[in-house]
Design an enzyme around this catalytic site. Structure first.
Site, PDB file in Angstrom:
ATOM      1  CE  LYS A 133      -3.907   2.118   2.463  1.00 30.16           C
ATOM      2  NZ  LYS A 133      -4.900   1.960   3.543  1.00 30.16           N
TER       3      LYS A 133
ATOM      4  CB  SER B  26      -8.066   3.972   2.545  1.00 29.92           C
ATOM      5  OG  SER B  26      -7.096   3.381   3.414  1.00 29.92           O
TER       6      SER B  26
ATOM      7  CB  SER C  54      -8.968   1.188   5.400  1.00 33.03           C
ATOM      8  OG  SER C  54      -9.795   2.323   5.439  1.00 33.03           O
TER       9      SER C  54
END
Length: 365
Positions: A82, A155, A179
């Protein structure tokens, strides 16, 4: 191996075949890079793909495995990160325009640990701006690989999409209010939000430091255990990380649930919850009972006050995390994240303390 099968091997099965030298880390990495080039123009899960460094890492892993120097289950396995985890010498955008050209001179602890375990980093995965609720208007959001009309979750949307689509064998996500769990649910993969402090947050841009967690997103529970095994553990650079020894997660995978005690608040699972979700959750409880688990009725304290407090509390901590760039570069922020930070700047000390007090009381109850 047929091209269609290779990307969907589980991480643990790929690891076994790499150690047995049935597959080559270089060949696997090259084929995944080709797959990313072919498919990600439609899925938009990667911010940055790193073919040169990935192939170099794969070549190093191949040479070590050939010598019998096995670092563990991630050795030679291609993964994605990420893009709010700092990567030395590699762009780390954090889903923002403000950090679009940031190239850290250090690695986040979780990245260090993956590299130390011999993992191959294919690239950096998209996220919503600052790991909040929406993508920056200048960023093309990831697309759900099963149905483009479906949500990808926030997210860690890029991590969920890339893992589900066979564009990596596992990825890292972060979770402040869902998330890791949302993109895992929406894309049909496995995600773990670990206990707070179990995984170091050093080098991971905060959304809300006291609520943030880093964890794996994979295609099987065993795969998630393998990644968590590597990234978990105390880190002196993160004072909030836990000092407890890390258990062997993979050793207990076959133990089953017989004798495990599970609390179920049926009201929590059904009140203001979509009926089809409630049915699935309660059906899971039946399955667990059938496998020998013991279930008990419990009642959680009322959660409404916490839900109301999450946004202003997160807003204050987000404003703190972005104090060097906001309001100085406010015009570069997207509307949703800008509004969150502005909310944080308006919250009074008393309001913040009241939310924190409610949080501590709930935890105690």
């Amino acid at each position: 191996m047929p091209e269609a099968d290779l990307p969907y091997l589980t991480l643990t099965e790929l690891s076994r075949r790499l150690r047995a030298r049935e597959l080559s880390p270089v060949d696997v990495t090259r084929r995944l890079l080709e797959r990313i080039e072919r498919l990600d123009a439609q899925l938009h899960s990667y911010v940055t793909v790193l073919p040169a460094s990935a192939l170099a890492q794969a070549a190093e892993a191949e040479a070590e495995l050939a010598r019998g120097d096995v670092r563990g289950p991630l050795h030679g396995v291609p993964v994605g990160i990420k893009d709010l985890c700092a990567t030395k010498g590699m762009r780390t955008t954090c889903g923002t325009v403000v950090f679009s050209d940031w190239v850290p001179d250090y690695d986040a602890t979780v990245v260090e640990r993956l590299l130390g375990a011999g993992a191959v980093i294919l690239g950096k995965l998209k996220l919503t701006e600052g790991a909040f609720s929406t993508h920056h208007p200048e960023v093309t959001p990831p697309v759900n690989p099963w149905n483009p009309e479906r949500w990808t979750g926030v997210s860690s949307s890029g991590s969920g999409v890339a893992t589900a689509a066979g564009l990596c064998y596992g990825s890292l996500g972060t979770d402040t209010g869902g998330s890791i769990r949302y993109p895992s649910a929406c894309n049909g993969v496995v995600g773990i939000k670990p206990t707070y402090g179990r995984v170091s947050r050093y080098g991971v841009l905060p959304l809300a430091a006291s609520l943030d967690h880093v964890g794996p997103i994979t295609r099987s529970v065993a795969d998630a255990a393998a990644i968590l095994q590597v990234i978990a553990g105390f880190d002196p650079r993160d004072p909030t990380s836990r000092r407890e020894p890390v258990p062997d997660y993979t050793a207990t995978l076959d133990f089953g649930v017989r004798g495990v005690r599970i609390g179920i608040d049926e009201g929590y699972c059904t009140e203001d919850v979509a009926p089809e979700v409630s049915r699935v959750v309660l059906a899971c409880a039946d399955v667990l009972r059938g496998l020998g688990a013991e279930t008990r009725e419990i009642r959680l304290p009322p959660i409404g006050e916490l839900l109301e407090g999450w946004t202003p509390f997160t807003a204050v901590e987000a404003a703190l995390a972005h104090r060097e760039t906001f309001p100085a570069q406010a015009e570069q922020y997207g509307p949703a994240f800008r509004a969150l930070i502005e909310t944080g700047l308006r919250v009074t000390g008393t309001e913040y303390a009241n939310i924190q007090s409610a949080r501590e009381l709930f935890r105690g109850r």
